[in-house]
Design a protein around this motif. Structure first.
Motif, PDB file in Angstrom:
ATOM      1  N   SER A 149     -25.579  25.683 -24.243  1.00  0.00           N
ATOM      2  CA  SER A 149     -25.477  26.973 -24.932  1.00  0.00           C
ATOM      3  C   SER A 149     -25.144  26.734 -26.392  1.00  0.00           C
ATOM      4  CB  SER A 149     -24.396  27.841 -24.296  1.00  0.00           C
ATOM      5  OG  SER A 149     -24.174  28.992 -25.066  1.00  0.00           O
ATOM      6  N   ASP A 151     -23.879  29.249 -28.057  1.00  0.00           N
ATOM      7  CA  ASP A 151     -22.966  30.361 -28.304  1.00  0.00           C
ATOM      8  C   ASP A 151     -21.609  29.787 -28.716  1.00  0.00           C
ATOM      9  OD1 ASP A 151     -22.116  33.335 -26.397  1.00  0.00           O
ATOM     10  OD2 ASP A 151     -21.320  32.550 -28.268  1.00  0.00           O
ATOM     11  N   ASP A 154     -18.488  30.579 -26.560  1.00  0.00           N
ATOM     12  CA  ASP A 154     -18.433  30.212 -25.148  1.00  0.00           C
ATOM     13  C   ASP A 154     -17.318  29.198 -24.905  1.00  0.00           C
ATOM     14  OD1 ASP A 154     -19.297  30.099 -22.442  1.00  0.00           O
ATOM     15  OD2 ASP A 154     -20.163  28.151 -22.896  1.00  0.00           O
ATOM     16  N   GLN A 190     -26.672  37.685 -14.678  1.00  0.00           N
ATOM     17  CA  GLN A 190     -27.149  37.846 -16.046  1.00  0.00           C
ATOM     18  C   GLN A 190     -27.067  36.533 -16.825  1.00  0.00           C
ATOM     19  OE1 GLN A 190     -25.120  40.041 -14.517  1.00  0.00           O
ATOM     20  NE2 GLN A 190     -25.153  42.047 -15.489  1.00  0.00           N
ATOM     21  N   THR A 191     -28.072  36.308 -17.645  1.00  0.00           N
ATOM     22  CA  THR A 191     -28.011  35.224 -18.608  1.00  0.00           C
ATOM     23  C   THR A 191     -27.185  35.683 -19.800  1.00  0.00           C
ATOM     24  OG1 THR A 191     -29.982  35.952 -19.794  1.00  0.00           O
ATOM     25  CG2 THR A 191     -30.320  34.472 -17.912  1.00  0.00           C
ATOM     26  N   ARG A 192     -26.856  34.746 -20.665  1.00  0.00           N
ATOM     27  CA  ARG A 192     -26.056  35.126 -21.827  1.00  0.00           C
ATOM     28  C   ARG A 192     -26.798  36.139 -22.697  1.00  0.00           C
ATOM     29  NH1 ARG A 192     -21.722  33.129 -22.483  1.00  0.00           N
ATOM     30  NH2 ARG A 192     -22.211  31.284 -21.259  1.00  0.00           N
ATOM     31  N   GLU A 193     -28.112  36.000 -22.774  1.00  0.00           N
ATOM     32  CA  GLU A 193     -28.902  36.902 -23.601  1.00  0.00           C
ATOM     33  C   GLU A 193     -28.955  38.310 -23.016  1.00  0.00           C
ATOM     34  OE1 GLU A 193     -29.465  32.905 -24.537  1.00  0.00           O
ATOM     35  OE2 GLU A 193     -29.876  33.866 -22.590  1.00  0.00           O
ATOM     36  N   GLU A 194     -28.711  38.447 -21.723  1.00  0.00           N
ATOM     37  CA  GLU A 194     -28.775  39.752 -21.071  1.00  0.00           C
ATOM     38  C   GLU A 194     -27.447  40.499 -21.096  1.00  0.00           C
ATOM     39  OE1 GLU A 194     -32.252  39.040 -17.724  1.00  0.00           O
ATOM     40  OE2 GLU A 194     -30.222  38.316 -17.318  1.00  0.00           O
TER      41      GLU A 194
END
Length: 304
Positions: A149, A151, A154, A190-194
């Protein structure tokens, strides 16, 4: 009761439909705790839909009853907040109960539902779930081993959340006939983008032992019925039922330094030290003054 027509559609990768036959076998009487179970393909809000259904035909909804949506498109939270999740990526369900307890005891419902959710996530999924007062369920930020990731937040401290992220929200509502609805929205795959905000996560990202929603729903329903049953058996006295100590042990808020944005705009900073008799949060400021918080947004400045 298994409500709604089920039309077979191609399964999303890793996001199968709930196993209706299995859930009926596990959750409905005589083998399970529920008197009624309805699974619908889509709902704007399971709390709103269940409240309307009970008002229209109370006899069709003997308590305890559970309404589950494969896809909730206009979920409701505190302060009128709304959200939408990808199809079959979350668990959104509402439990109807008719507890014979004093009305003033009902203020404990969000914390009791939080305890039940934490119990299910800990015992079934192996996650160190905790409750953020009054109605958010948190898990440590993270991803399954080997995941990559970019992010930056995170696994790191995020203002107001520390290293924890929200995986579930709880909304409880009182019905005119004395019944109550406990709604739970749980992020599963959910993915991080979702996810809508950096403070949110999903069971998949947190490294849960399973993301099988049928397994998770069974554990969640059983935990809710167990916790609320103990509370009801004690006449709505969460202290006498021994539940307050368990709620405190499951709380990410108790012992933490918090900033509370109170209704009306005032700001309170202090240490969350315990619960009031009605489940309100006791916050002690630097001068030693104790304030009981019954509504407001709580942010963790330093965790216990």
């Amino acid at each position: 009761m298994m409500g709604g027509m089920h039309t077979e559609e191609p399964e999303s990768a890793g996001r199968p439909h709930l196993d209706r036959t299995l859930l009926a076998d596990l959750l409905l009487v005589p083998h399970g705790p529920l008197a009624a179970l309805s699974i619908v393909e889509e709902s704007e809000s399971t709390n709103t839909e269940l409240a309307a259904a009970v008002a229209a035909d109370p006899a069709a909804w003997p308590a305890p009853a559970l309404l589950v949506a494969e896809h909730q498109v206009a979920g409701r939270g505190r302060s009128g907040r709304t959200w939408q999740t990808p199809d079959r990526a979350a668990l959104t369900c509402s439990l109807l109960m008719r507890p014979q307890v004093p009305r003033e005891s009902l203020s404990w419902l969000p914390l009791l539902a939080g305890l039940a959710t934490v119990t299910a996530l800990r015992s079934t999924l192996g996650l160190d779930a905790q409750v953020k007062w009054p109605n958010d369920v948190l898990v440590p930020a993270g991803e399954p081993a080997g995941a990559q990731s970019d992010d930056e937040v995170d696994g790191q401290a995020l203002e107001g959340w520390g290293s924890l992220r929200k995986v579930a929200g709880i909304l409880t509502e009182l019905l005119p006939d004395g019944g109550v609805i406990v709604g739970v929205g749980l992020n599963v795959s959910q993915t991080r983008e979702e996810l809508p905000v950096p403070s949110a996560t999903s069971l998949a990202l947190a490294g849960a032992a399973t993301t099988d929603r049928s397994v998770i729903l069974t554990a969640l329903a059983e935990a809710c019925i167990s916790v609320l049953g103990r509370w009801t058996a004690a006449g709505g006295d969460a202290w006498a039922a021994g539940l307050v100590g368990e709620i405190e042990a499951a709380s990410a808020t108790i012992g933490s330094t918090v900033r509370v944005e109170l209704t009306g705009g005032a700001i309170l900073v202090g240490t969350a030290t315990g619960f009031a008799p009605d489940g309100g949060l006791l916050v002690t400021d630097d001068a030693g003054q104790v304030t009981t918080v019954r509504s407001g947004d709580v942010y963790h400045l330093r965790l216990n």
